[in-house]
Design a protein around this motif. Structure first.
Motif, short mmCIF file in Angstrom:
data_model
loop_
_atom_site.label_atom_id
_atom_site.label_comp_id
_atom_site.label_asym_id
_atom_site.label_seq_id
_atom_site.Cartn_x
_atom_site.Cartn_y
_atom_site.Cartn_z
N ARG A 1 42.00 77.33 -55.09
CA ARG A 1 41.51 77.75 -53.78
C ARG A 1 42.63 77.82 -52.76
O ARG A 1 42.91 78.87 -52.19
N ASP B 1 35.16 88.04 -54.56
CA ASP B 1 35.73 87.10 -53.59
C ASP B 1 37.11 87.52 -53.10
O ASP B 1 37.55 87.08 -52.03
N THR B 2 37.80 88.37 -53.86
CA THR B 2 39.20 88.65 -53.55
C THR B 2 39.43 90.13 -53.22
O THR B 2 39.13 90.55 -52.11
N SER C 1 35.04 78.47 -55.02
CA SER C 1 33.93 77.68 -54.49
C SER C 1 33.70 76.39 -55.28
O SER C 1 33.93 76.33 -56.49
N GLY D 1 33.30 88.16 -49.58
CA GLY D 1 34.72 87.97 -49.74
C GLY D 1 35.25 86.79 -48.94
O GLY D 1 34.69 86.41 -47.92
N HIS D 2 36.32 86.19 -49.44
CA HIS D 2 36.97 85.09 -48.72
C HIS D 2 38.02 85.59 -47.75
O HIS D 2 38.57 84.80 -46.98
N ASP E 1 27.49 79.72 -55.33
CA ASP E 1 28.73 79.47 -54.59
C ASP E 1 28.46 78.77 -53.27
O ASP E 1 29.17 77.83 -52.89
N CYS F 1 32.17 81.88 -47.84
CA CYS F 1 32.34 82.26 -49.24
C CYS F 1 31.52 83.48 -49.61
O CYS F 1 31.47 83.86 -50.79
N THR F 2 30.88 84.12 -48.63
CA THR F 2 30.12 85.34 -48.88
C THR F 2 30.87 86.55 -48.33
O THR F 2 31.64 86.44 -47.39
N LYS G 1 26.10 84.13 -55.80
CA LYS G 1 26.53 83.74 -54.46
C LYS G 1 25.68 82.60 -53.90
O LYS G 1 26.17 81.79 -53.11
#
Length: 362
Positions: free
Chosen positions: A265, A242-243, A256, A348-349, A21, A345-346, A18
């Motif tokens: 993205r 992230d998802t 990222s 989860g998006h 990212d 971007c931390t 992370k």
């Protein structure tokens, strides 16, 4: 199968992957802020003991090498790394950013897709974040743990991971079966972790924790050497975090380090927005959407929708009313003027975030 246990994990903003990212996205933010819709960014970051390497391809990226150096150090400082093995002042920085291939520009200059690929979006009515419960609570635990670290528990350090196993009965969230939390800490404080970790978990999970819930807090017993000093980090290695925590498919492309012409993205953000609005409008209890694209081609090559609602009706509405071209997605969410990619971007998006792709309303 309606009765099952499902597990997802999350990582803190201090986890090495992370950190990478956030650095990549901080450079995306800077490039877009100093550029325009012709700016293109694809930057990867590697972090290890007191070293950061950035490499990638850019176009109309009006950021000097000294500015790149400053952005990297400032981001590492912001995350909280002032350890002997990873300190923002001590970093050796290697910059291998170079110009984007003109061949790629043939397709993306006219806002064709920046690459081929498949992207998924998902939403559920299990909670207000409209995320599957295991990944939602995994994120929330670590956000709370960070709050505690910044609010007096200074023996806690930035690197941390969580893992939540949720028991479903009749397809509905019933209880927390297992909780795993590993957090970096200062030397000699390995026996002081139980209280803040349990406080963090209980504050976000409430009645889902019961007497049968199994706890694993720093199961190795010691976690002093952490962050990039303990484990090399790379951009794009936490795409499931992230998802949707594995509850829904992932197309495989990281988010990222990429400007919004990269459909890895932007189309993933669109797929999430579509699925979330389907659920928010009570068209379904859950919804999963797949989009696919070909490099240089504007329209998606396919659209697939699955839910417990009227799938054909929902998909027809989307196809007839929503612009799914890269330019249409960029314009709907104003992605070239969104300068918060690194901040978002931390944890989860998606979820409880003030970002355009989480807004409700067609």
């Amino acid at each position: 199968m309606n009765n099952y246990i499902f597990t997802s994990e999350s990582v803190s903003d201090g986890h090495p992957d992370k950190v990478s990212d956030q650095i990549s996205d901080a450079l995306v933010d800077a490039g877009l802020k100093n550029g325009d819709e012709t700016t293109r960014v694809a930057i990867e970051t590697l972090v290890t003991t007191n070293m950061v390497t950035v490499a990638g391809e850019v176009k109309n990226f009006n950021i000097t090498k000294d500015e790149v150096d400053y952005i990297i150090r400032n981001k590492v400082k912001e995350i909280g790394y002032e350890q002997d093995g990873f300190h923002w002042e001590k970093l050796r920085i290697y910059n291998e950013i170079h110009s984007q291939s003109s061949d790629i520009g043939l397709g993306t200059d006219s806002f064709g897709a920046g690459d081929q690929g498949i992207m998924f979006g998902y939403a559920t009515n299990e909670n207000d974040a409209m995320l599957p419960a295991p990944i939602h609570y995994s994120h929330e635990i670590l956000k709370k743990l960070k709050e505690l670290r910044l609010d007096g528990y200074d023996f806690l350090l930035p690197d941390a991971k969580s893992q939540v196993s949720i028991q479903y009965v009749g397809g509905r969230v019933q209880r927390a079966d297992q909780i795993v939390v590993s957090t970096q800490h200062k030397q000699g404080f390995e026996h002081s972790l139980k209280s803040p970790v349990k406080d963090a978990v209980n504050s976000v999970m409430g009645d889902l924790i019961d007497n049968e819930t199994t706890w694993h807090i720093n199961p190795t017993g010691n976690f002093v050497i952490g962050g990039p000093d303990g484990d090399t980090g790379l951009t794009g290695r936490k795409i499931i975090v992230d998802t949707y925590g594995g509850f829904a498919p992932h197309g495989g492309g990281a988010f990222s380090g990429k400007d919004p012409t990269k459909v890895d993205r932007s189309a993933a953000y669109m797929a999430r927005w579509l699925a979330k609005n389907v659920v928010a409008d009570n068209m379904a209890d859950w919804c999963q959407i797949q989009l696919s694209y070909a490099i240089g081609v504007k329209e998606p090559t396919s659209i697939y929708l699955d839910s417990n609602g009227h799938n054909r009706t929902i998909q027809k509405y989307i196809e007839e009313n929503i612009d799914l071209t890269p330019k249409g997605i960029i314009d709907r969410f104003d992605l070239f003027k969104f300068y918060g990619y690194s901040e978002n971007c931390t944890y989860g998006h998606f979820g409880d975030k003030d970002v355009p792709w989480e807004k409700i309303g067609w």
